[in-house]
Design a protein around this motif. Structure first.
Motif, PDB file in Angstrom:
ATOM      1  N   THR A   1     -34.287  -7.952   9.823  1.00 28.17           N
ATOM      2  CA  THR A   1     -35.227  -7.606   8.754  1.00 28.17           C
ATOM      3  C   THR A   1     -35.825  -6.229   9.034  1.00 28.17           C
ATOM      4  OG1 THR A   1     -37.148  -8.575   9.861  1.00 28.17           O
ATOM      5  CG2 THR A   1     -35.855 -10.040   8.414  1.00 28.17           C
ATOM      6  N   ARG A   2     -36.203  -5.562   7.962  1.00 26.68           N
ATOM      7  CA  ARG A   2     -36.823  -4.244   8.098  1.00 26.68           C
ATOM      8  C   ARG A   2     -38.068  -4.330   8.980  1.00 26.68           C
ATOM      9  NH1 ARG A   2     -40.944  -1.469   5.680  1.00 26.68           N
ATOM     10  NH2 ARG A   2     -40.640   0.772   5.410  1.00 26.68           N
ATOM     11  N   SER A   3     -38.895  -5.352   8.743  1.00 23.98           N
ATOM     12  CA  SER A   3     -40.143  -5.462   9.497  1.00 23.98           C
ATOM     13  C   SER A   3     -39.876  -5.703  10.983  1.00 23.98           C
ATOM     14  CB  SER A   3     -41.046  -6.550   8.920  1.00 23.98           C
ATOM     15  OG  SER A   3     -40.392  -7.790   8.863  1.00 23.98           O
ATOM     16  N   ALA A   4     -38.864  -6.486  11.329  1.00 21.65           N
ATOM     17  CA  ALA A   4     -38.559  -6.718  12.751  1.00 21.65           C
ATOM     18  C   ALA A   4     -38.155  -5.417  13.433  1.00 21.65           C
ATOM     19  CB  ALA A   4     -37.462  -7.769  12.896  1.00 21.65           C
ATOM     20  N   MET A   5     -37.304  -4.637  12.775  1.00 23.99           N
ATOM     21  CA  MET A   5     -36.871  -3.367  13.367  1.00 23.99           C
ATOM     22  C   MET A   5     -38.030  -2.388  13.509  1.00 23.99           C
ATOM     23  SD  MET A   5     -33.784  -3.606  14.303  1.00 23.99           S
ATOM     24  CE  MET A   5     -33.267  -1.941  14.573  1.00 23.99           C
ATOM     25  N   LEU A   6     -38.901  -2.354  12.511  1.00 26.19           N
ATOM     26  CA  LEU A   6     -40.032  -1.429  12.585  1.00 26.19           C
ATOM     27  C   LEU A   6     -41.060  -1.883  13.620  1.00 26.19           C
ATOM     28  CD1 LEU A   6     -40.454  -0.448   8.832  1.00 26.19           C
ATOM     29  CD2 LEU A   6     -39.252   0.784  10.656  1.00 26.19           C
ATOM     30  N   LEU A   7     -41.228  -3.176  13.806  1.00 23.76           N
ATOM     31  CA  LEU A   7     -42.100  -3.674  14.877  1.00 23.76           C
ATOM     32  C   LEU A   7     -41.536  -3.276  16.236  1.00 23.76           C
ATOM     33  CD1 LEU A   7     -42.964  -7.161  13.392  1.00 23.76           C
ATOM     34  CD2 LEU A   7     -44.590  -5.290  13.792  1.00 23.76           C
TER      35      LEU A   7
ATOM     36  N   PHE B   1     -49.785  -3.079  15.220  1.00 22.44           N
ATOM     37  CA  PHE B   1     -48.440  -3.312  14.685  1.00 22.44           C
ATOM     38  C   PHE B   1     -48.490  -3.425  13.166  1.00 22.44           C
ATOM     39  CE2 PHE B   1     -47.137  -4.961  18.963  1.00 22.44           C
ATOM     40  CZ  PHE B   1     -45.971  -4.224  19.109  1.00 22.44           C
ATOM     41  N   ALA B   2     -49.345  -4.315  12.663  1.00 20.50           N
ATOM     42  CA  ALA B   2     -49.415  -4.560  11.221  1.00 20.50           C
ATOM     43  C   ALA B   2     -49.771  -3.274  10.471  1.00 20.50           C
ATOM     44  CB  ALA B   2     -50.434  -5.656  10.922  1.00 20.50           C
ATOM     45  N   GLN B   3     -50.750  -2.542  10.975  1.00 17.08           N
ATOM     46  CA  GLN B   3     -51.201  -1.323  10.300  1.00 17.08           C
ATOM     47  C   GLN B   3     -50.140  -0.231  10.367  1.00 17.08           C
ATOM     48  OE1 GLN B   3     -52.843   1.683  12.118  1.00 17.08           O
ATOM     49  NE2 GLN B   3     -53.039   2.679  10.140  1.00 17.08           N
ATOM     50  N   ARG B   4     -49.527  -0.009  11.507  1.00 13.71           N
ATOM     51  CA  ARG B   4     -48.551   1.079  11.667  1.00 13.71           C
ATOM     52  C   ARG B   4     -47.256   0.811  10.894  1.00 13.71           C
ATOM     53  NH1 ARG B   4     -49.004   5.263  14.524  1.00 13.71           N
ATOM     54  NH2 ARG B   4     -46.803   5.334  15.049  1.00 13.71           N
ATOM     55  N   VAL B   5     -46.857  -0.450  10.801  1.00 14.11           N
ATOM     56  CA  VAL B   5     -45.638  -0.785  10.066  1.00 14.11           C
ATOM     57  C   VAL B   5     -45.920  -0.925   8.576  1.00 14.11           C
ATOM     58  CG1 VAL B   5     -43.818  -2.547   9.827  1.00 14.11           C
ATOM     59  CG2 VAL B   5     -44.537  -1.808  12.103  1.00 14.11           C
ATOM     60  N   GLY B   6     -47.190  -1.164   8.216  1.00 16.85           N
ATOM     61  CA  GLY B   6     -47.557  -1.283   6.808  1.00 16.85           C
ATOM     62  C   GLY B   6     -47.151  -2.618   6.209  1.00 16.85           C
ATOM     63  N   ILE B   7     -47.348  -3.676   6.996  1.00 19.60           N
ATOM     64  CA  ILE B   7     -47.023  -5.025   6.531  1.00 19.60           C
ATOM     65  C   ILE B   7     -48.275  -5.892   6.609  1.00 19.60           C
ATOM     66  CG2 ILE B   7     -44.568  -4.939   7.097  1.00 19.60           C
ATOM     67  CD1 ILE B   7     -45.156  -6.285   9.755  1.00 19.60           C
ATOM     68  N   THR B   8     -48.245  -7.006   5.907  1.00 23.70           N
ATOM     69  CA  THR B   8     -49.392  -7.905   5.929  1.00 23.70           C
ATOM     70  C   THR B   8     -49.509  -8.556   7.308  1.00 23.70           C
ATOM     71  OG1 THR B   8     -48.146  -9.847   5.224  1.00 23.70           O
ATOM     72  CG2 THR B   8     -49.067  -8.427   3.478  1.00 23.70           C
ATOM     73  N   GLU B   9     -50.689  -9.064   7.596  1.00 24.80           N
ATOM     74  CA  GLU B   9     -50.884  -9.762   8.864  1.00 24.80           C
ATOM     75  C   GLU B   9     -50.003 -11.000   8.943  1.00 24.80           C
ATOM     76  OE1 GLU B   9     -54.990 -10.462   9.777  1.00 24.80           O
ATOM     77  OE2 GLU B   9     -55.433  -8.324   9.943  1.00 24.80           O
ATOM     78  N   ALA B  10     -49.778 -11.660   7.816  1.00 22.43           N
ATOM     79  CA  ALA B  10     -48.928 -12.859   7.805  1.00 22.43           C
ATOM     80  C   ALA B  10     -47.490 -12.505   8.188  1.00 22.43           C
ATOM     81  CB  ALA B  10     -48.959 -13.530   6.438  1.00 22.43           C
ATOM     82  N   VAL B  11     -46.965 -11.417   7.635  1.00 23.49           N
ATOM     83  CA  VAL B  11     -45.598 -10.992   7.965  1.00 23.49           C
ATOM     84  C   VAL B  11     -45.541 -10.527   9.411  1.00 23.49           C
ATOM     85  CG1 VAL B  11     -43.781  -9.297   7.475  1.00 23.49           C
ATOM     86  CG2 VAL B  11     -44.965 -10.445   5.590  1.00 23.49           C
ATOM     87  N   ALA B  12     -46.530  -9.758   9.847  1.00 21.97           N
ATOM     88  CA  ALA B  12     -46.564  -9.292  11.236  1.00 21.97           C
ATOM     89  C   ALA B  12     -46.591 -10.481  12.192  1.00 21.97           C
ATOM     90  CB  ALA B  12     -47.769  -8.390  11.472  1.00 21.97           C
ATOM     91  N   SER B  13     -47.412 -11.464  11.889  1.00 23.53           N
ATOM     92  CA  SER B  13     -47.514 -12.644  12.738  1.00 23.53           C
ATOM     93  C   SER B  13     -46.181 -13.384  12.822  1.00 23.53           C
ATOM     94  CB  SER B  13     -48.598 -13.576  12.192  1.00 23.53           C
ATOM     95  OG  SER B  13     -48.679 -14.748  12.978  1.00 23.53           O
TER      96      SER B  13
ATOM     97  N   ARG C   1     -43.078 -12.249  12.190  1.00 25.69           N
ATOM     98  CA  ARG C   1     -42.030 -11.458  12.856  1.00 25.69           C
ATOM     99  C   ARG C   1     -42.292 -11.331  14.353  1.00 25.69           C
ATOM    100  NH1 ARG C   1     -40.274 -12.831   9.126  1.00 25.69           N
ATOM    101  NH2 ARG C   1     -39.442 -11.758   7.332  1.00 25.69           N
ATOM    102  N   LEU C   2     -43.532 -11.095  14.740  1.00 25.73           N
ATOM    103  CA  LEU C   2     -43.835 -10.993  16.169  1.00 25.73           C
ATOM    104  C   LEU C   2     -43.544 -12.317  16.866  1.00 25.73           C
ATOM    105  CD1 LEU C   2     -47.075  -8.847  16.000  1.00 25.73           C
ATOM    106  CD2 LEU C   2     -44.898  -8.158  17.054  1.00 25.73           C
ATOM    107  N   LYS C   3     -43.871 -13.419  16.213  1.00 27.45           N
ATOM    108  CA  LYS C   3     -43.567 -14.736  16.778  1.00 27.45           C
ATOM    109  C   LYS C   3     -42.058 -14.896  16.967  1.00 27.45           C
ATOM    110  CE  LYS C   3     -44.108 -19.677  16.001  1.00 27.45           C
ATOM    111  NZ  LYS C   3     -44.506 -20.742  15.106  1.00 27.45           N
TER     112      LYS C   3
END
Length: 173
Positions: A32-38, A52-64, A66-68
């Protein structure tokens, strides 16, 4: 131009990769785009969830989520930290597995710089001590640069794959 397929792989109509394809398995984790950007941000030194959430520009739910996934896959590890007067929180640090993915991520960056930017891209990778430009290459163990036409694919019958069968035969599936 293509790789050469060796032995039973030469007849592409007789086999398929099935669930054994390493690219498919890797894409399940980082596809996923978000995983690569994280991961990009982790390589840049980001460790804290909010960053992470702020620099990638994703919601906290998506960041949570993907990080998990990246932690469960073994690319990142959670490490506790505590600011004075605050509760214990966790930061995300690259594991050996995550660091080993760096050449693939840098290869994507290099490809994007070459084909998606007229000016060579916004960033330049250089060696820290010499400032010499760095690029990802395919090289043999002897150090020779290898092009697409000079690659051969064969069944891995060594190491952990000893006795491995070829990819799934279409007749078996």
């Amino acid at each position: 131009m293509a790789m050469k397929l060796e032995g039973p792989l030469a007849d592409r109509s007789a086999w398929e990769t099935g669930e054994r394809c390493s690219i498919s398995r890797a894409m399940r984790i980082v596809g996923t785009r978000s995983a690569m950007l994280l991961l990009r941000e982790a390589y840049y030194g980001t460790t804290r969830f909010d960053d992470f959430a702020q620099r990638v520009g994703i919601t906290e739910a998506v960041a949570s989520a993907r990080l998990k996934e990246l932690v469960e896959a073994g690319l990142l590890a959670k490490s506790p930290y505590r600011e004075p007067g605050q509760r214990t929180r966790y930061e995300y640090v690259l594991t050996d597995m995550g660091r080993d993915l760096l050449p693939a991520v840098l290869a994507l960056m290099q490809w994007g710089d070459k084909y998606l930017h007229d000016d060579g891209g916004p960033l330049q990778l250089v060696e820290d001590t010499t400032s010499a430009p760095v690029r990802v290459q395919i090289r043999s163990e002897d150090g020779n640069e290898v092009g697409l036409d000079d690659l051969r694919v064969r069944i891995n019958r060594s190491g952990k794959q000893a006795g491995a069968e070829p990819p799934v035969s279409r007749a078996e599936s």
